[in-house]
Design a protein around this motif. Structure first.
Motif, short mmCIF file in Angstrom:
data_model
loop_
_atom_site.label_atom_id
_atom_site.label_comp_id
_atom_site.label_asym_id
_atom_site.label_seq_id
_atom_site.Cartn_x
_atom_site.Cartn_y
_atom_site.Cartn_z
N SER A 65 -7.79 1.32 -0.86
CA SER A 65 -6.37 1.54 -0.63
C SER A 65 -5.63 1.83 -1.93
CB SER A 65 -5.80 0.24 -0.05
OG SER A 65 -4.95 0.48 1.00
N PHE A 66 -4.65 2.75 -1.86
CA PHE A 66 -3.77 2.95 -3.01
C PHE A 66 -2.73 1.83 -3.00
CE2 PHE A 66 -5.35 7.34 -3.01
CZ PHE A 66 -5.52 7.53 -4.38
N ILE A 72 1.49 12.49 3.78
CA ILE A 72 1.10 11.70 2.61
C ILE A 72 -0.21 10.96 2.88
CG2 ILE A 72 1.81 9.90 0.98
CD1 ILE A 72 3.47 12.47 0.77
N SER A 73 -0.40 10.51 4.10
CA SER A 73 -1.65 9.79 4.37
C SER A 73 -2.84 10.75 4.32
CB SER A 73 -1.59 9.02 5.69
OG SER A 73 -1.88 9.85 6.77
N PHE A 109 0.79 4.40 -7.83
CA PHE A 109 -0.19 3.62 -7.08
C PHE A 109 -1.56 3.77 -7.75
CE2 PHE A 109 3.09 5.33 -4.47
CZ PHE A 109 3.47 4.31 -3.62
N VAL A 110 -2.34 2.71 -7.68
CA VAL A 110 -3.71 2.78 -8.21
C VAL A 110 -4.67 2.50 -7.07
CG1 VAL A 110 -5.38 1.70 -9.78
CG2 VAL A 110 -3.07 2.17 -10.57
N LEU A 111 -5.74 3.29 -7.01
CA LEU A 111 -6.73 3.10 -5.94
C LEU A 111 -7.55 1.85 -6.23
CD1 LEU A 111 -8.15 4.15 -3.38
CD2 LEU A 111 -9.67 5.46 -4.87
N SER A 168 0.85 -1.20 0.00
CA SER A 168 0.00 0.00 0.00
C SER A 168 0.88 1.25 0.00
CB SER A 168 -0.90 0.01 1.23
OG SER A 168 -0.11 0.24 2.36
N LEU A 169 0.24 2.39 -0.27
CA LEU A 169 0.97 3.67 -0.24
C LEU A 169 1.62 3.87 1.13
CD1 LEU A 169 1.65 6.48 -1.41
CD2 LEU A 169 -0.63 7.21 -0.77
N GLN A 170 0.83 3.62 2.19
CA GLN A 170 1.34 3.84 3.54
C GLN A 170 2.57 2.99 3.83
OE1 GLN A 170 -1.74 4.69 3.11
NE2 GLN A 170 -2.00 6.46 4.42
N SER A 171 2.50 1.69 3.47
CA SER A 171 3.65 0.83 3.79
C SER A 171 4.84 1.22 2.92
CB SER A 171 3.31 -0.65 3.67
OG SER A 171 2.81 -0.93 2.40
N HIS A 172 4.59 1.70 1.71
CA HIS A 172 5.68 2.15 0.85
C HIS A 172 6.41 3.34 1.50
CE1 HIS A 172 7.87 2.98 -2.85
NE2 HIS A 172 7.55 4.25 -2.70
N ILE A 173 5.62 4.30 1.99
CA ILE A 173 6.23 5.48 2.62
C ILE A 173 7.02 5.07 3.87
CG2 ILE A 173 5.73 7.70 3.78
CD1 ILE A 173 5.21 7.75 0.84
#
Ligand code: FDP
Length: 419
Positions: free
Chosen positions: A284-285, A126-127, A276-278, A103-108
């Motif tokens: 989730s992205f 970012i979140s 990222f795609v939603l 996910s975007l969050q885990s990537h960041i």
């Protein structure tokens, strides 16, 4: 205005919209007709019949073949299941594959771990942006169903008629980012002056600048529109407004969200570009590409050719040269969508100075700068005339600039005609 309940409400509404009803404005889904079941008496008779047959078979097997043969099929089945289960428990060598979900969050978070001094504060920004993107995307998708299309009746600081969705998107971003403790300044295309939220000694270390809904003149015809954002670390000198006026090379993050046939978020934190795609179903992205690189050799330019008479003679020569050299043209008129195509497919996007707009049309700090950082991080080039866009020191928040960006070979093909 920036209460946590408010944020919770937005998050809930965004995720409920995306999870429970993706696409959320629809009426419902087509279902296959329910299968006909046998009626009561018939069902009872069938069950009794099967039961009687099973008892008889067991009894005859027991008497003719003995216990072992009778239960042989069960033993075989049990053994097979146990073996399969044990196989599953044997530890496998764990390797990262492209199929893993991130996910975007885990990537960041994983990007932050690469920087020893990182405090994790940045993840909150970012979140908040991803939350806002879900809420805006949801509104965009309901455009003709809810009353969100059309002029809001006001003119923004650029002298452009504000669309209702411009105003709504601006409000959503303000509400999502406003209560993040580390955001000191919020600056938007839609507001003449930046919103000063927290002093540096109160924790306001970052400025977030954004165009809430770029390309909004295309909204009523369902063309892709987007949100563009730029994150700067506020310097210690001068007022917070002055501290925000930094060249684009100082951006700590930049990105955009394209509300197109899918909702795509493209992000750079200065260490390559990730996309990222939603996933509407899980809200989730999801990471679909990292370390994006612009392909070279694509002979496609993207500009509003109706303005050619007002272009410099060098640019006019470039266009004549391109016409003779089998170039193709693609122009959506929505910067996020045009730049996204260039990022993925190559070519060049240009919005140069014209006789009507000698400084260009696009805004340096929240349109050109974030796009320039993304393009450079993807191996491309972004210039305004002879200058690298990221080196321009801004004099004002809403300053305009000309823009040429794309793969290095295609930008250089233009520069060879103009310089
Ligand atoms: P819009 O006015 O619809 O918001 O920055 C604004 C922008 O769109 C860009 O997205 C787009 O690239 C450009 O203006 C289009 O301008 P022209 O209509 O002059 O081509």
């Amino acid at each position: 205005m920036h209460s946590s309940t408010l944020e919770g409400a937005i998050e809930a509404s965004a995720s409920t919209a995306s999870i429970a009803s993706a696409p959320s404005c629809g009426e419902g889904t087509l279902e296959s007709p329910p299968k006909k079941r046998p009626t009561g008496v018939l069902r009872a008779a069938t069950i009794t019949g099967w039961g009687f047959l099973s008892v008889m078979v067991s009894f005859l097997s027991l008497s003719w073949f003995g216990v072992e043969w009778c239960f042989h099929p069960c033993v075989v089945l049990l053994r097979h299941r146990t073996e399969t289960h044990v196989e599953r428990l044997v530890p496998m060598e764990h390797t990262w594959t492209e199929d893993n979900l991130e996910s975007l969050q885990s990537h960041i978070l994983s990007e932050e771990q690469k920087h020893p001094g990182a405090t994790g504060e940045f993840t909150w920004i970012i979140s908040a942006i991803s939350l806002a993107a879900k809420a805006i995307g949801n509104k965009v998708r309901c455009a003709r169903i809810q009353d969100v299309i059309g002029d809001a009746g006001d003119v923004n600081v650029q002298g452009e008629m504000q669309q209702k969705l411009d105003v709504i998107s601006n409000e959503i971003i303000m509400r999502c980012l406003g209560n993040r403790d580390n955001v000191g300044v919020l600056a938007s295309e839609e507001n003449e002056t930046p919103l000063l939220l927290r002093r540096r000694d109160e924790g306001g270390r970052y400025a977030v600048l954004f165009d809430p809904l770029d390309g909004s003149s295309n909204l009523d015809v369902s063309v892709g529109v987007g949100t563009i954002f730029s994150v700067l670390r506020l310097s210690n000198e001068g007022s917070r407004e002055e501290a925000m006026l930094q060249k684009g090379a100082n951006q700590v993050a930049a990105g955009y969200v394209l509300y197109g046939s899918s909702t795509v978020l493209v992000l750079t934190t200065g260490n390559g570009v990730a996309m990222f795609v939603l996933d509407q179903a899980i809200g989730s992205f999801v990471l679909v590409a990292k370390s994006l690189q612009i392909p070279s050799g694509n002979k496609t330019y993207s500009t509003n050719e109706a303005y050619t008479d007002g272009y410099s003679s060098g640019l006019q020569n470039y266009l004549k040269w391109a016409h003779k050299n089998e170039y193709s043209s693609r122009y959506i008129g929505s910067m996020v969508a045009d730049v996204h195509r260039v990022l993925l497919k190559g070519g060049v996007f240009l919005y140069p100075p014209t006789t009507d707009k000698p400084d260009g049309k696009l805004r340096l700090m929240y349109e050109a700068n974030p796009m320039a950082l993304i393009i450079e991080q993807a191996g491309g080039k972004a210039v305004a005339g002879d200058d690298r866009i990221l080196d321009i020191v801004p004099k004002g928040l809403h300053q305009r600039t000309s823009v040429i960006l794309g793969s290095v070979d295609q930008v250089d093909a233009i520069l060879s005609h103009t310089t």
